[in-house]
Design an enzyme around this catalytic site. Structure first.
Site, mmCIF file in Angstrom:
data_model
loop_
_atom_site.group_PDB
_atom_site.id
_atom_site.type_symbol
_atom_site.label_atom_id
_atom_site.label_comp_id
_atom_site.label_asym_id
_atom_site.label_seq_id
_atom_site.Cartn_x
_atom_site.Cartn_y
_atom_site.Cartn_z
ATOM 1 N N GLU A 292 0.892 2.763 8.238
ATOM 2 C CA GLU A 292 0.790 2.209 6.880
ATOM 3 C C GLU A 292 1.802 1.067 6.752
ATOM 4 O O GLU A 292 2.975 1.229 7.055
ATOM 5 C CB GLU A 292 1.055 3.306 5.850
ATOM 6 C CG GLU A 292 1.259 2.840 4.419
ATOM 7 C CD GLU A 292 0.137 1.966 3.856
ATOM 8 O OE1 GLU A 292 -1.039 2.347 3.968
ATOM 9 O OE2 GLU A 292 0.460 0.874 3.324
ATOM 10 N N GLN A 293 1.318 -0.057 6.228
ATOM 11 C CA GLN A 293 2.199 -1.227 6.144
ATOM 12 C C GLN A 293 3.295 -1.089 5.074
ATOM 13 O O GLN A 293 4.368 -1.669 5.201
ATOM 14 C CB GLN A 293 1.375 -2.481 5.879
ATOM 15 C CG GLN A 293 0.654 -2.474 4.535
ATOM 16 C CD GLN A 293 -0.237 -3.691 4.337
ATOM 17 O OE1 GLN A 293 -0.357 -4.533 5.207
ATOM 18 N NE2 GLN A 293 -0.857 -3.791 3.181
ATOM 19 N N ARG B 65 -4.720 8.882 -9.486
ATOM 20 C CA ARG B 65 -4.855 8.524 -8.066
ATOM 21 C C ARG B 65 -3.674 9.029 -7.254
ATOM 22 O O ARG B 65 -3.829 9.491 -6.119
ATOM 23 C CB ARG B 65 -4.957 7.011 -7.899
ATOM 24 C CG ARG B 65 -6.130 6.410 -8.616
ATOM 25 C CD ARG B 65 -5.987 4.904 -8.632
ATOM 26 N NE ARG B 65 -6.365 4.362 -7.349
ATOM 27 C CZ ARG B 65 -7.569 3.890 -7.057
ATOM 28 N NH1 ARG B 65 -8.515 3.868 -7.963
ATOM 29 N NH2 ARG B 65 -7.839 3.420 -5.868
ATOM 30 N N TYR C 198 -10.744 7.824 -20.277
ATOM 31 C CA TYR C 198 -10.843 9.255 -19.989
ATOM 32 C C TYR C 198 -9.449 9.867 -19.908
ATOM 33 O O TYR C 198 -8.463 9.166 -19.692
ATOM 34 C CB TYR C 198 -11.658 9.542 -18.720
ATOM 35 C CG TYR C 198 -11.285 8.810 -17.451
ATOM 36 C CD1 TYR C 198 -10.242 9.234 -16.650
ATOM 37 C CD2 TYR C 198 -12.018 7.708 -17.029
ATOM 38 C CE1 TYR C 198 -9.932 8.591 -15.461
ATOM 39 C CE2 TYR C 198 -11.712 7.047 -15.848
ATOM 40 C CZ TYR C 198 -10.669 7.494 -15.062
ATOM 41 O OH TYR C 198 -10.373 6.846 -13.892
ATOM 42 N N ASP D 126 -13.052 1.262 2.076
ATOM 43 C CA ASP D 126 -13.246 -0.114 1.614
ATOM 44 C C ASP D 126 -13.308 -1.113 2.765
ATOM 45 O O ASP D 126 -13.883 -2.184 2.622
ATOM 46 C CB ASP D 126 -12.101 -0.521 0.669
ATOM 47 C CG ASP D 126 -12.361 -0.102 -0.772
ATOM 48 O OD1 ASP D 126 -13.345 0.622 -1.020
ATOM 49 O OD2 ASP D 126 -11.567 -0.508 -1.652
#
Ligand SMILES: Cc1cc2nc3c(=O)[nH]c(=O)nc-3n(C[C@H](O)[C@H](O)[C@H](O)COP(=O)(O)OP(=O)(O)OC[C@H]3O[C@@H](n4cnc5c(N)ncnc54)[C@H](O)[C@@H]3O)c2cc1C
Length: 412
Positions: A35-36, A109, A218, A295
């Protein structure tokens, strides 16, 4: 698999990368996630989870963690943001769960990301490395070699590019340039529910559809937090990804909307902004021992709220294919791509269409409201079956086994 053949590198530690790392570790791989960023983290915003990703959580054994962190809307609603009239109000409770097997959930998230991270940390076969921006990937007969910006060199039998919409891995696999800008901008904010006027609080996932705009609201964390996403057409097409938003531009775009919408928007002082992008669907997900996921493979507009859901499906499918192909990465990658790319193509294309429906003006808007409000609830559920009714019994023609008409009828 020999121990060397079990080694796989995952580039990117977002929701897709961590789901893949955990799914692959569970089937016997030795996984290194690069992970960067300085820490594994997610942006501060909500995410919607359909029953389709719940079926993947069940496979990964993490349903209880996700449930504990989620909120469960009573309804999924669309309202016209100028007149405030209800266009659609779908019960998301018992009938929905009975039909699709799992609930419709909303979650912060960071909570979902942390749940996946904890599972990876606790699994002896996942190595998590931060400050590791991958700058070069080479393939040789024996697998892949990776160079990071800091000068580290790693090798493995295979590599998963889960490095998001700006994927450098995709440049190697598909080489199809930058993602296209949609001409739409999203502003996101999360605030304590206590700051929302009581009459506007609700346990409904509401999409306020307006001309060239929409607003989604929401609850999060059992109703303690309130999530807002405002989207509008803009010619600020190229800059801005998790950057500070300009409230004046936002308020100008929503100036003609109903009181409820303007009041909600007025509660937020600081917004984060995303210039929305996607790509034309492609089958080019695999090159030798490199495969794309999430993605990086199928970036989509968020109008079906499915980008992360699709990344999680990808992860489970990939691990299943590796097992089915007895550890043969070449065959597993090809079967993974064939099982996934038509389904994700459908979601990418449908998301664009849904954006047009949400942002409709004039007669198109009138037709949308008249048509959708006339549908019985079962017809709306039927329209969701291809997406939420998936069973993870992957097929090479798009993997989805939607519910049949007889089952759909029983929802009434
Ligand atoms: C406004 C908005 C709302 C959304 N709402 C929803 C929703 O409700 N439901 C849903 O399912 N989806 C939603 N999405 C889509 C969802 O956010 C994405 O599809 C999902 O986060 C993609 O996950 P990923 O892991 O593939 O990529 P990312 O989350 O982008 O993760 C990629 C990771 O790779 C790292 N990385 C990149 N390059 C390198 C490199 N060279 N070396 C090492 N690391 C690297 C990055 O730092 C990052 O951590 C929404 C998107 C937006 C913009």
């Amino acid at each position: 698999m020999s121990s060397r053949e079990q080694e796989v590198i995952v580039v990117g530690g977002g929701i897709g990368g961590l789901s893949a790392a955990y799914a692959l570790a569970r089937v016997g791989c030795s996984v290194t996630v690069l992970e960067q960023a300085e820490v594994f983290a997610e942006v501060g915003a909500g995410i919607q989870l359909g029953p389709n990703s719940y079926k993947m959580f069940q496979r990964l054994g993490i349903v209880d963690e996700v449930n504990a962190l989620s909120a469960f809307p009573d309804y999924l609603a669309m309202r016209d943001s100028i007149t405030a009239e209800h266009v659609v109000k779908l019960p998301a409770g018992e009938a929905f769960r009975k039909l699709f097997g799992f609930p419709y959930a909303v979650i912060h998230r960071a909570d979902l990301h942390t749940a996946l991270l904890k599972r990876c940390e606790a699994h002896g076969s996942v190595r998590l490395v931060t400050n590791a921006k991958v700058v070069e990937i080479r393939q040789n007969g024996a697998g892949v070699e990776v160079m990071t910006e800091g000068g580290a060199k790693l090798s493995a039998a295979a590599l998963i590019g889960a490095d998001g919409i700006w994927s450098m891995t995709r440049a190697i696999v598909a080489n199809d340039g930058e993602a296209r800008t949609a001409g739409h901008i999203a502003y996101r904010a999360v605030l304590p529910t206590a700051e929302i006027p009581e009459e506007l609080r609700s346990n409904t996932m509401t999409l306020w559809a307006g001309e060239k705009t929409h607003l989604v609201q929401y609850p999060l964390r059992g109703g303690e937090l309130f999530n807002l996403v405002a989207v509008f057409h803009s010619d600020r097409l190229t800059e801005g990804w998790d950057a500070a938003g300009d409230p004046d531009e936002l308020h100008a775009k929503f100036a003609d909307k109903c009181d409820q919408v303007r009041t909600l928007l007025g509660k937020i002082e600081s917004w984060r902004m995303w210039v929305l992008r996607d790509r034309e669907p492609t089958r080019d997900w695999v090159k030798g021992r490199i495969a794309l996921l999430g993605d990086a493979a199928h970036p989509m507009l968020q109008y079906l709220a499915q980008g992360a859901n699709m990344a999680i499906e990808d992860a489970v499918c990939l691990a299943d294919m590796l097992v089915n192909e007895q550890g043969d990465w070449d065959r597993a990658f090809r079967r993974y791509r064939d099982a996934r790319y038509l389904r994700t193509t459908r979601v990418q294309l449908s998301a664009r269409l849904y954006g047009e429906i949400y942002h409709a003006s004039g007669a198109t808007r009138d037709f949308r409201n008249a048509e959708l409000s006339s549908w019985p609830i079962e017809k709306h559920y039927q329209g969701m079956a291809w997406l939420y009714g998936i069973e993870p019994t992957w097929r090479d023609d798009g993997c989805s086994r939607p519910l049949g008409p007889a089952q759909m009828g029983s929802a009434a």
